[in-house]
Design an enzyme around this catalytic site. Structure first.
Site, mmCIF file in Angstrom:
data_model
loop_
_atom_site.group_PDB
_atom_site.id
_atom_site.type_symbol
_atom_site.label_atom_id
_atom_site.label_comp_id
_atom_site.label_asym_id
_atom_site.label_seq_id
_atom_site.Cartn_x
_atom_site.Cartn_y
_atom_site.Cartn_z
ATOM 1 N N HIS A 49 1.042 -1.287 0.050
ATOM 2 C CA HIS A 49 0.079 -0.101 0.053
ATOM 3 C C HIS A 49 1.004 1.184 0.113
ATOM 4 O O HIS A 49 1.910 1.322 0.381
ATOM 5 C CB HIS A 49 -0.981 -0.035 1.157
ATOM 6 N N ASP A 93 -8.019 -5.491 -0.843
ATOM 7 C CA ASP A 93 -8.335 -6.293 -1.679
ATOM 8 C C ASP A 93 -8.029 -7.790 -1.885
ATOM 9 O O ASP A 93 -8.705 -8.475 -2.555
ATOM 10 C CB ASP A 93 -7.753 -5.627 -3.085
#
Ligand code: CMC
Length: 374
Positions: A262, A315
């Site tokens: 991320h 996700d």
């Protein structure tokens, strides 16, 4: 370029503006003052949608009026239904492309389309939030070659979404899992798609245009498309025995492991654990092959943590969870849109209120000045 400015690759670490919608921090994710675990545990998606679009937690009366408005706005004009069918079954389509086209088309039917006042934006935000669930449902019906399933106004946003896609009402547990996933996906500060929407809104262009651009940005596998890519990768791995060799091969070829890493969170994504727990518990109850996907996913997670110190983002569990629920993989990112539409709208409203064009500089790397005829 200004000689004192320093270029940042991918705008990493740059504060590109102010926002009162959301705060993404290493230790916390906060929507308008409420922490994500609190919301996932105690709120519904409709409450979170109200919070994001209108700015505060709704009272009981405000919530029931909001839910009624959303439920009543679910149906689409026949021309739009026809376009959905065409787009969803076109030869080279992905549901995200169809969704992008249909959201753009919806502008032509919206009486507030050209009005960017805050009041009009809120009306459009509610309508679009309601309509996107219907587009996804109709797309799936067209792909499956079945009759269109009409929205059911008695169902919650999450339950209606699943119902329209499948033609069957979901169990309470399925409704809850999708509801929580929608809460987790609803907002995330200046991520790529939201920023895209804000850049479009910054020119004082309209909300449908900003959302159309945001959908295009979300589709990419480095952003929202990662939930589909993560599940496709797990399917490619296929068995627990293949994980180790797949991962070593991926590391050797510098292949990215989708659903990991991320830009902001370096100690893990606050949303991932919440969804992973719900998805695994559902898979364990479902039995059969379902748990296998979580076993494979957890082995991938361990290798990523041990060898790269890179943790999963939301996700990754989303891919596994939707898969064991039987949701078709190409609809994972459209479902992300069904949620993030609320955050996007909140940002467009904020950007329109700000009335400031977004126009950064670049650091020029081209040739030095030369003569056309020289
Ligand atoms: N798999 C393998 N290596 C990775 C991964 C990954 N998923 N993520 C980061 N790295 C490595 C990367 O190769 C780089 O290594 P090196 O310094 O040796 O070149 C280092 O970690 C830094 O990575 P980066 O790509 O420069 O970091 P970034 O902040 O630019 O990228 C990211 C963030 C999310 C684009 C990236 O982690 C990635 O591509 N992840 C996979 C796609 C994904 O899951 N996207 C969803 C993002 S979060 C939710 C959402 O938006 O939907």
């Amino acid at each position: 370029m200004n000689a004192t400015a320093v270029a940042s690759q991918g705008l990493a670490g740059i504060i590109a503006g102010e926002s009162a919608v959301c705060s993404v921090e290493q230790g916390k994710l906060i929507y308008r003052g409420y922490e994500i675990h609190d919301l996932a545990e105690n709120a519904t998606f409709e409450e979170v949608a109200y919070l994001l679009i209108l700015g505060d937690k709704p009272t009981a009366g405000q919530l029931s009026a909001f839910k009624k408005e959303l439920a009543e706005a679910r149906s689409l004009p026949q021309d739009v239904v026809n376009l959905i069918k065409e787009c969803a079954t076109a030869p080279y389509t992905h549901p995200m492309d169809a969704l992008r086209t249909v959201v753009s088309y919806l502008a032509h039917f919206d009486p507030d389309c050209q009005d960017i006042s805050a009041e009009a934006e809120v009306r459009k935000a509610k309508r679009l939030t309601a309509q996107i669930g219907t587009i996804i449902g109709h797309m799936q019906n067209a792909i499956d070659g079945r009759d269109i399933v009409a929205p059911d106004p008695s169902l919650s946003y999450a339950a209606n979404l699943l119902y329209m896609m499948r033609g069957e009402k979901p169990t309470a547990e399925e409704e809850h899992i999708v509801d929580v996933s929608l809460i987790l996906y609803a907002e995330h500060d200046f991520n790529a798609s939201t920023f895209t929407g804000r850049v479009i809104a910054g020119t004082l262009s309209d909300l449908h245009g900003a959302i159309t651009g945001a959908i295009a940005a979300l589709k990419g596998p480095l952003h929202g498309g990662a939930n589909e890519a993560a599940m496709e990768m797990l399917k490619e791995i296929g068995t627990l025995d293949n994980v180790e060799s797949f991962m070593q091969q991926a590391f050797a070829t510098k292949r990215k492991i989708m659903g990991f890493g991320h830009r902001v969170y370096k100690n893990g994504d606050h949303r991932a654990d919440i969804l992973h727990k719900l998805g695994r518990a559902y898979a364990e109850k479902k039995g059969g092959d379902a748990v296998k996907w979580f076993d494979i996913g957890e082995r991938v997670q361990k290798i990523m943590r041990d060898e790269k110190n890179i943790l999963p983002n939301v996700d990754f569990p989303c891919g596994m969870t939707y898969f064991v629920m039987g949701i078709p993989v190409p609809q994972y990112t459209p479902i992300f849109v069904a949620s993030r539409i609320t955050g996007w709208c909140a940002h467009v409203i904020e950007q329109h209120a700000d009335r400031k064009l977004i126009r950064p500089l670049s650091s020029y790397t081209g040739p030095t000045e030369r003569k056309w005829n020289g």
